[in-house]
Motif scaffolding. Sequence first.
Motif, mmCIF file in Angstrom:
data_model
loop_
_atom_site.group_PDB
_atom_site.id
_atom_site.type_symbol
_atom_site.label_atom_id
_atom_site.label_comp_id
_atom_site.label_asym_id
_atom_site.label_seq_id
_atom_site.Cartn_x
_atom_site.Cartn_y
_atom_site.Cartn_z
ATOM 1 N N GLY A 1 20.758 -34.196 -15.334
ATOM 2 C CA GLY A 1 20.920 -35.105 -14.024
ATOM 3 C C GLY A 1 19.908 -34.710 -12.746
ATOM 4 N N VAL A 2 18.937 -33.804 -13.284
ATOM 5 C CA VAL A 2 18.019 -33.485 -12.379
ATOM 6 C C VAL A 2 16.850 -32.739 -13.136
ATOM 7 C CG1 VAL A 2 18.961 -31.527 -11.413
ATOM 8 C CG2 VAL A 2 17.494 -32.752 -10.007
ATOM 9 N N SER A 3 15.435 -32.922 -12.557
ATOM 10 C CA SER A 3 14.565 -32.121 -12.778
ATOM 11 C C SER A 3 14.061 -31.407 -11.681
ATOM 12 C CB SER A 3 13.507 -33.190 -13.584
ATOM 13 O OG SER A 3 13.696 -33.595 -14.890
ATOM 14 N N LEU A 4 12.922 -30.474 -12.028
ATOM 15 C CA LEU A 4 12.493 -29.815 -10.914
ATOM 16 C C LEU A 4 11.076 -29.845 -10.751
ATOM 17 C CD1 LEU A 4 12.914 -27.470 -8.551
ATOM 18 C CD2 LEU A 4 12.451 -25.701 -10.407
ATOM 19 N N GLY A 5 10.589 -30.263 -9.431
ATOM 20 C CA GLY A 5 9.112 -30.121 -9.019
ATOM 21 C C GLY A 5 8.780 -29.209 -8.078
ATOM 22 N N PHE A 6 7.765 -28.490 -8.123
ATOM 23 C CA PHE A 6 7.366 -27.704 -6.937
ATOM 24 C C PHE A 6 5.699 -27.220 -6.860
ATOM 25 C CE2 PHE A 6 6.387 -23.706 -9.660
ATOM 26 C CZ PHE A 6 7.160 -23.885 -10.840
ATOM 27 N N VAL A 7 5.588 -26.889 -5.612
ATOM 28 C CA VAL A 7 4.065 -26.674 -5.181
ATOM 29 C C VAL A 7 4.083 -25.234 -4.921
ATOM 30 C CG1 VAL A 7 2.108 -27.200 -3.685
ATOM 31 C CG2 VAL A 7 3.777 -29.185 -4.449
ATOM 32 N N VAL A 8 2.970 -24.687 -5.343
ATOM 33 C CA VAL A 8 2.878 -23.124 -4.871
ATOM 34 C C VAL A 8 1.530 -22.938 -4.049
ATOM 35 C CG1 VAL A 8 2.770 -20.785 -5.466
ATOM 36 C CG2 VAL A 8 4.069 -22.339 -6.975
ATOM 37 N N LEU A 9 1.533 -22.488 -2.846
ATOM 38 C CA LEU A 9 0.532 -22.358 -1.960
ATOM 39 C C LEU A 9 0.183 -20.918 -1.270
ATOM 40 C CD1 LEU A 9 2.274 -25.115 -0.157
ATOM 41 C CD2 LEU A 9 -0.252 -25.686 -0.548
ATOM 42 N N ASP A 10 -0.708 -20.231 -1.979
ATOM 43 C CA ASP A 10 -1.179 -18.881 -1.668
ATOM 44 C C ASP A 10 -1.996 -19.036 -0.146
ATOM 45 O OD1 ASP A 10 -0.594 -16.591 -3.396
ATOM 46 O OD2 ASP A 10 -1.494 -18.022 -4.812
ATOM 47 N N ALA A 11 -1.404 -18.355 0.688
ATOM 48 C CA ALA A 11 -2.038 -18.198 2.091
ATOM 49 C C ALA A 11 -3.256 -17.368 2.239
ATOM 50 C CB ALA A 11 -1.074 -17.931 3.145
ATOM 51 N N ALA A 12 -4.287 -17.972 2.682
ATOM 52 C CA ALA A 12 -5.558 -17.047 2.829
ATOM 53 C C ALA A 12 -5.224 -16.049 4.014
ATOM 54 C CB ALA A 12 -6.938 -17.883 3.383
ATOM 55 N N PRO A 13 -5.596 -14.918 4.002
ATOM 56 C CA PRO A 13 -5.627 -13.889 4.892
ATOM 57 C C PRO A 13 -5.879 -14.685 6.411
ATOM 58 C CG PRO A 13 -6.958 -13.042 3.181
ATOM 59 C CD PRO A 13 -6.881 -14.321 2.771
ATOM 60 N N GLY A 14 -5.034 -14.489 7.201
ATOM 61 C CA GLY A 14 -5.203 -14.790 8.633
ATOM 62 C C GLY A 14 -4.614 -16.078 8.866
ATOM 63 N N THR A 15 -3.956 -16.871 7.669
ATOM 64 C CA THR A 15 -3.473 -18.183 7.879
ATOM 65 C C THR A 15 -2.127 -18.157 8.249
ATOM 66 O OG1 THR A 15 -4.931 -19.207 6.421
ATOM 67 C CG2 THR A 15 -3.257 -20.335 6.660
#
Lengths: 448, 429
Positions: free
Chosen positions: B307-321
Amino acid sequence: MTARPSVAPPRPWSYPPVREHLLPGGVRLLLHDLPGQYVLSMRVVVPSRLADEPAGLEGLSAMTARLLDEGTTQHEPEELAELMERHGMALGAGVSDGGLLVDVDVPQHHLGPAARLVAEALGQPSFPEPEVRRILRSRLAEIEQERASAPHRAARELARTLWADGDRASRPSAGTPESVRALTREDIVAHHARRVGPRGATVVLAGDLTGLDALGELEAGLGSWAAPHHEASAAPVPPVPAADRARVVLVDRPGSVQTELVVACPGPDRSTPTGWAPHPVAAFVLGGSPGARIDAVLREEKGYTYGIRSSFRPRVAGGSFVTAGSVRAEVTADALEILLGILDAARDGFTPAELRAGVDYVARTAPGRYATADAVADETAALALEGLPTDFTTGHLAAVAALTLEDLDAAYRRTVTGEWSVVLVGDAESILPRLEGRVPGPLSVVEL
Amino acid sequence: MPLDYPVHRRTLPNGLRVVVSPDHTVPNVTVNLWVGVGSRHEQPGGTGFAHLFEHLMFQGSRSVRSGEHFEALMAVGGRANATTWFDRTNYFETVPTGALELALWLEADRHGHLLDAVTQANLDNQRDVVKEEKRQRYDNQPYGTALADLYAAVFPADHPYHHPTIGSMEDLDAAALEDVHAFFRRYYAPDNTVLTLCGDVEPEQGFDLVGRYLGPLSATARSQRPPLPQLGPLTEPVRVERTEAVPNDRLHVGFRLPVDESAELFAATVALDCLAGLTSSRLARRTVRREQTATAVHASAWGLLDGVSLGFVVLDAAPGTDPADLESALVQELERLAESGPTDAELEASLAQSERAWLSALASQEERADLLSRYTLLHDDPGLVNTHLDRVRAVRPDDVRAATRRWLAPDSRAVVAYLAARSDAEAVA
């Protein structure tokens, strides 16, 4: 239930044949035609000794490799990235102790553009200043991520413990925070001019070449690769082992629920005059499966670990024998004692049944291990960088099949002297009290 | 144009679905079984059980002693393993052709007669091994529990995908021998299993051998409920924050997606590619290259059945962000993509990368066998491996825009933020 069936002997098999050509610029080309492999795997290797990096600028070769596809004289960085993606390319580049390796996978019908873009990346990278700064910064972030990961942190400490201080092998291939911060665009431009060029280079192409003019496409792409200032590299030499390597280093990683455990000693490379054949067999018997000597006890009997693996790790020159895995923190001392006991006891010899099982595993899994274009290209490129002939793998597998117990025992005893470098990454406060008096050699604690 | 991998299919009288795909380029055969049970079938208090059970399948059965499955196959040049996922459990080995019958005999013994050999000692030992697997892969890794947090944030508490396959330590501790018996009886049966042979074997010979060794197994699986109806997107943002000893701030931004193999899921997958799944995707250009507020961005879409799938985005923050700025960038790019859809170049790049990835997966006999089993068990059609790329190619810019609007609306996001614990000195400064 039907009776257990017997096993018919395997059909003869040999490593995929290679066609060798010389491209106009002097680059050696090795072609593997593998029907049914619709994604082509291209590899380019350029011999270049990592140990020649100037002191204090470690990581220069690796950062140069990572910047090859970040802009060329003909394409802006974003343009190049988009172009490669639209041609279905996946490109990676890195270094080992013996040189540069560029690794490209691409669907058959994009071979022509892929060869031209690889040639562009190798021969005309522009190293734009913002990209240089970005790639160096991303390496600094990567160093922090490696520090936080127990297996990576253990590998770094092992290099520092196993090899002599000052030897290039004792420091990370892609550099330290200090050396990476010291790098400039000028260093990278100069390094590329001297160290990346067609002299001594080999291009490998593996995959289904039916209906393709592979030679023509590669000639058109890489035949005009020129690098007027490229200097031939001297052959790498094995790293010098540290005089005080027989010791135990505990890297304090507070809060760890497991201890990462690594036990190692210096070992041979694949050109060892006594033959490479016994090494993968010994590694399999000791630490190659849940039924191997180590996991039979530490996993299947004690339940201390998800699995511990042994491997001989050949470099272009020299190598190491490494056993690594992670165990529940509370049983660190117990697990280490048992592990060292098993590794040392193997010096008393393997059994005929172990020899048989190990030989059959290594020899008979070969057709499957070399069944894809990717795997064949990797192996042939590794042989090229190691200076081994293209028929090495076939000869090696024949030698594995003919291996005797005497050869296996002798090879293990030659490498394993009982002097171990041991690295533990775990919560010092909880495991240190239980380690004292139970480890071989001096014990020191270092920060994460 | 469809690919032309040969696909032959037959169902045995006991319900076992068999697929044979001949490929004589290498003298090997892959035997791959998909059993229709995964973590989605687990009940509250029993999380992690499907995977723990998978481990017990290597600890002996009626005619095979504990550990012998691996040993017997490896000693003749076989490579074997198994994995557990939300929708299924798979078991596989690649063996030299001459060992195919041995492999089938071993599979028949454990898939038919496991319970003769299961003991409390084996259960206790493998429970310990699985707990070490959980520690190694999740608990002792930086960000190791982030995906489990994401499942819990994206899916409702009573949903089958709310918990991870590895389960919880408490539930693993609670697993008892009678649970093993009940689980085997309920799910492990030929009528809940697909077996694929891929490699150096002819169809008739393959069907005969599978019939000889697995034909005698009895059909006993209890009928399963149909998949749940499609779950709509989240109606308001969900946020989970953890402050831990991680090297940098990292955001995991999840979305509910349409079910596996639907045209809408293909379109949503392209949208995620355009957003963060490619080197040349919008967030990579903007946050990694230009603004340099991120050191890396990724995106994935996992097709699921229930009944559902999964989508995702992964973001690695740069130092100081400030991670909030990074999240704003993501929201803006989602809005832009929903507004104007992908460019032709983006669509072309996404398709070309999908093509390479798909052909690379099929290049390996092991993965090809796994995909044939997958499409047979989940969609009743192994031939889908040959037409998959045609369905990817059918995605039009308008489909991507529509999928972005419907499924990737900023208000439908669940954010799991792992924030680096600052030392006291840094906190004061």
